[in-house]
Design an enzyme around this catalytic site. Structure first.
Site, PDB file in Angstrom:
ATOM      1  CG  ASP A  16      -1.830   0.997   1.732  1.00  0.00           C
ATOM      2  OD1 ASP A  16      -1.514   2.292   0.245  1.00  0.00           O
ATOM      3  OD2 ASP A  16      -2.430   1.050   2.374  1.00  0.00           O
ATOM      4  CE  LYS A  79      -1.981   6.883  -3.335  1.00  0.00           C
ATOM      5  NZ  LYS A  79      -2.477   5.667  -2.915  1.00  0.00           N
ATOM      6  CD  GLU A 177      -5.519   3.787  -2.117  1.00  0.00           C
ATOM      7  OE1 GLU A 177      -6.370   4.643  -2.140  1.00  0.00           O
ATOM      8  OE2 GLU A 177      -3.615   4.165  -2.605  1.00  0.00           O
ATOM      9  CG  ASP A 200      -9.525   4.276   0.615  1.00  0.00           C
ATOM     10  OD1 ASP A 200      -8.878   4.324   1.946  1.00  0.00           O
ATOM     11  OD2 ASP A 200      -8.801   3.275   0.203  1.00  0.00           O
TER      12      ASP A 200
END
Length: 697
Positions: A16, A79, A177, A200
Site C-alpha cells: 500500500d 503521492k 485500493e 476509503d
C-alpha cells in the site's frame, strides 16, 4: 530442459503506497499480515529526507523526525504529485515545506542541485519496504502487487508502476485500493450476491466503490472519488486555526493603550510569517497530526509548541468537538461521490449488505458517524419501556458498518491476498475492477464516439470500424478521449497518434481501432488498416494532461449539460447528413442534367436551398474530420467485430446547435422530392451494367 528463473519463483508481496504512510504485507501459512521493520513499526511514513547531494536518503520514521528541523530537505505527500503536471495542481496543493517545480511539464522536486521526480521519491519508500520484507522473509523479494486509488488515471498508474520498477520490483499487478480493502475484510465469505460499499479516506485521496460478490468473484459495480481530498486537508485546516488562535489570543489579551511588548510583537510577526516559515509550519503540522490521532480515542488533546520564539511557548487544548466543527465540511465533501457511485451502481443504501472503512482517516469518530448516517447503517433497536416479543427488534434496518479491520492496514492486507492469488495460493477469489470514465475517440463533426463505457469491468477490449470523410486521404489522426460529454472538446484528451494507408476516395479505406485496458487499468490503443494489415499500437501515457480534480466536475457537468449536449449531437449528426444529401443531390443533378424537366430541377434546387438556409442557423462552424463508417455485418470481419477499435480524428472544434427542427424538415423534404431522381439514377446505373455485360445494345 527449461531453465526456471529464480526471480519468477520469489515471493510476491502486497504494498500500500500511501500518501501519509506506506505498508508491505505478505501471506504466511494462509494468514495475511503486515510486515514490521527492525524497530517493530508496521507503518512507514511516506517521508524521504535528503541530507546531502550524494548522501543516502533517509526514509520513514527517521525522516519524519528530521522533517520538523529540515523541512525544505524532507519530502512528504508526494503521492499527490505522481503522474501529474504542475499545471494540474491547485495553488494550495503546492504549499508544502519543500520546493516543487510545476509549470506545464511534469512536477519535479529540486534537492541539492538535482531535480527528483515523484516516481524517484516514491521508489525510495518502496526500497525501504523491500528491505523490510527481505529481512522478514529471509530471501530476495522482487515481485509486488501495488495499490492505487480507484480514480488514478492511466499516467498515474504508469508512474506508480515505474516507481516500483525503480525500487527493483517486477510489478505483477496494479489494483484499486477499495478493491483490495474488500479482500482484507474477508468479504469473499459473504452470501452470494452480497453488495458492499468501500469508503476509503486516506491521507490524500478518497474513493467510494460498490462491489458485488458473484460465485466467488468480486465485481466492482461502480467507483467514484477525489484524488485531492484526504487527511492532509484536515491537517491544513487545523494548522490555519492554530495560527489564527495564537494571533487572536494576543490581540484579545493586550490592554488598550498599553505598548506592545517585544515578546508579543515577535509572536504577532511569527503568526504573519508562519505560512512562509517552513520550520515553524512543519512543527505546527506535526503537532496537529498527533493531536488529531489522539482525538480519535479521547475527547481532548493538548497541543504544545515550546519556544516558538526564544522567549515564548504556546500550548492549548483542542477538543474533539472543535476538531469536528473545523473539519465537518471537508468530510461532507465525500457525500456527492458516495451518492454518485450508488447511482452508477443503480442501487440504494438499503440494498447494501455492508459498508467497510479503509484509510487511517476513517478512525475519526466524525467520519464513522457520517458514514453511518449517510448509508443508514443499522444499529440494534433499543426500545425503552414495554415488553418486546420475538426477535425482529434485533434485525438491523440498514447495511452493517464493518469496522473489524485496522483501516490503516486493510489495503495492504488486501494487496497481499491478491499477491497470493496471483501466485496460486488462494484460488477461489477473483477481482474485477471497472473504468471510472468512458473512453472513446473524436469523430467527424467534433463528437466523441464511446468505445468503452464508464464502469466497464476490466480487463476489457472494444472497438469499431472507421473510414475517411475526405477524398484521397492518406492518414488518420486517432484522438483518444476520456469523459462523459457528447462533444470531444468537452472531454479530456489522452493522446493522439496517426495511422497511414493508401490514398483512396472518401468512404473506401477501412481502419479498425481497438482499445484494450489491461488488468492494471492501463490503456493500449491499436489502429489497423484492414487492406494492408499495417497497424500501430500505442500505450497511452498522455493521460498526464488530464486534470484529476475535474473528474467529479466532469461527471456533474455531463448531467448538468445533458440536454444541451444531446441537442448539439443531434444538430451535428443532422448537419453531416445534410451535407451528404446536398452533395449527392448536386452530383445527381449534374449526371442527369439532360433527363429531367426544368420545373422538376427548380423544385429540387429550391428544396436544396432550404436545407442550406437551415444550415445557416448554426452558431459556429466545425472543422473537417473523420466520419464513422457504416459497415454492415457482412462487410466486417469477425476480428473487427470482437476487438476494440478507436477512431481517427481530423475534426476541429465541435459545433454549437442550430434550428434542428427546420433542418430535419428540410432534409426530409429534399429526400422526398428527390425520390424520382434517385429512381432515375438507379435506372441509368442498371442500364450501364447491362450494356457492359452485353445484354442490351
Amino acid at each position: 530442459m527449461v531453465q526456471i528463473s529464480v526471480a519468477n519463483m520469489s515471493k510476491i508481496v502486497g504494498i500500500d503506497l500511501g500518501t501519509t504512510n506506506s505498508l508491505v504485507a505478505t501471506v504466511d501459512s494462509g494468514i495475511p499480515l503486515v510486515i514490521a521493520d527492525v524497530n517493530g513499526q508496521r507503518l512507514t511514513p511516506s517521508v524521504v529526507h535528503f541530507p546531502t547531494a550524494n548522501g543516502q536518503p533517509v526514509v520513514g520514521h527517521e525522516a519524519n523526525r528530521v522533517r520538523a528541523i529540515k523541512p525544505s530537505e524532507t519530502v512528504y505527500s508526494v503521492k499527490r504529485f505522481i503522474g501529474r503536471r504542475g499545471a494540474e495542481h491547485f495553488a494550495e496543493e503546492m504549499l508544502v515545506t519543500y520546493p516543487v517545480k510545476g509549470g506545464t511539464g511534469a512536477v519535479t522536486i529540486p534537492m541539492h542541485g538535482r531535480d527528483f521526480t515523484p516516481e524517484e521519491i516514491s521508489a525510495e519508500v518502496l526500497k525501504k519496504l523491500k528491505r523490510d520484507a527481505e529481512d522478514y522473509l529471509g530471501e530476495p523479494v522482487t515481485r509486488a502487487v501495488i495499490t492505487v486509488p480507484a480514480y488514478f488515471n492511466d499516467a498515474q498508474r504508469n508512474a506508480t508502476k515505474r516507481a516500483g520498477e525503480l525500487a527493483g520490483f517486477t510489478v505483477e499487478r496494479i489494483i484499486n485500493e477499495p478493491t483490495a480493502a474488500a479482500l482484507a475484510y474477508g468479504l469473499d465469505k459473504l452470501k452470494e450476491k452480497s453488495k458492499i460499499a468501500v469508503y476509503d479516506l486516506g491521507g490524500g485521496t478518497f474513493d467510494l466503490s460498490v462491489l458485488e460478490l458473484n460465485s466467488g468473484v468480486f465485481q466492482v459495480l461502480a467507483t467514484n472519488g477525489n484524488t485531492r481530498l484526504g487527511g492532509d486537508d484536515l491537517d491544513k485546516r487545523v494548522v490555519e486555526f492554530l495560527i489564527e488562535k495564537i494571533e487572536a489570543g494576543f490581540s484579545h489579551a493586550k490592554t488598550p493603550g498599553r505598548q506592545e511588548s517585544k515578546s508579543e510583537s515577535g509572536v504577532l510577526r511569527l503568526c504573519a510569517l508562519a505560512r512562509d516559515d517552513l520550520v515553524l509550519l512543519s512543527r505546527i503540522r506535526e503537532a496537529v497530526e498527533q493531536a488529531k490521532i489522539k482525538l480519535s480515542t479521547e475527547t481532548e488533546a493538548e497541543i504544545a509548541l515550546p519556544f516558538l520564539t526564544p522567549d515564548f511557548s504556546f500550548s492549548c487544548k483542542l477538543t474533539r468537538a472543535e476538531l469536528e466543527e473545523l473539519t465537518r465540511d471537508i468530510i461532507t465533501r465525500t457525500r456527492p461521490h458516495c451518492l454518485r457511485a450508488l447511482a452508477d451502481a443503480k442501487i440504494e443504501p438499503k440494498d447494501l449488505d455492508q459498508v467497510i472503512l479503509a484509510g487511517g482517516q476513517t478512525r475519526m469518530p466524525l467520519v464513522r458517524k457520517f458514514v453511518g448516517e449517510l448509508f443508514g447503517c443499522g444499529e440494534f433497536e433499543e426500545t425503552r419501556g414495554g415488553i418486546r416479543l420475538g426477535t425482529d427488534f434485533h434485525k438491523p434496518k440498514g447495511p452493517q458498518l464493518n469496522t473489524s479491520q485496522n483501516p490503516d492496514e486493510a489495503v495492504a492486507l488486501g494487496a497481499a491476498i491478491q499477491a497470493e492469488i496471483l501466485s496460486g495460493g488462494f484460488k477461489n477469489v477473483l477481482l474485477l475492477d471497472v473504468t471510472p470514465l468512458s473512453l472513446g475517440v473524436e469523430t467527424f463533426g467534433g463528437l466523441m464516439n464511446v468505445l468503452i463505457p464508464r464502469n466497464s469491468t476490466i480487463p476489457v477490449k472494444a472497438g469499431e470500424m472507421f473510414t475517411t470523410a475526405v477524398d484521397k486521404q492518406r492518414s488518420m489522426l486517432i484522438h483518444v478521449l476520456q469523459g462523459e460529454r457528447e462533444r470531444a472538446k468537452d472531454n479530456w484528451s489522452l493522446g493522439k497518434f496517426t495511422i497511414e494507408f493508401e490514398s483512396a476516395p472518401r468512404g473506401v479505406p477501412r481502419v479498425g481501432v481497438q482499445f484494450e485496458i489491461d488488468a492494471n487499468g492501463i490503456l493500449h490503443a491499436l489502429a489497423r488498416d484492414t487492406k494492408t494489415g499495417r497497424e500501430k499500437i500505442v500505450e497511452v501515457k498522455s493521460a498526464v494532461d488530464v486534470d484529476d480534480a475535474a473528474v467529479q466536475q466532469m461527471v456533474e457537468e455531463s448531467v448538468e449539460h445533458a440536454f444541451t449536449d444531446l441537442a448539439a449531437r443531434r444538430w451535428i449528426e443532422a448537419k453531416l447528413r445534410a451535407d451528404e444529401t446536398l452533395a449527392a443531390t448536386r452530383k445527381a443533378l449534374a449526371d442527369c442534367a439532360d433527363e429531367i424537366e426544368p420545373d422538376y430541377r427548380t423544385k429540387i434546387e429550391t428544396a436544396a436551398c432550404e436545407v442550406e438556409s437551415a444550415l445557416a442557423t448554426e452558431n459556429s462552424e466545425a472543422g473537417a474530420g473523420l466520419r464513422r463508417a457504416e459497415v454492415s455485418a457482412a462487410e466486417t470481419t469477425p476480428e473487427c467485430q470482437h476487438k476494440e477499435i478507436a477512431p481517427p480524428v481530423l475534426a476541429a472544434s465541435a459545433t454549437q446547435s442550430g434550428d434542428l427542427k427546420r433542418l430535419q424538415a428540410a432534409i426530409a423534404a429534399l429526400d422526398e422530392i428527390t425520390k424520382p431522381l434517385a429512381d432515375l439514377l438507379m435506372d441509368k446505373a442498371m442500364e450501364a451494367m447491362l450494356r457492359k455485360r452485353g445484354m442490351i445494345q
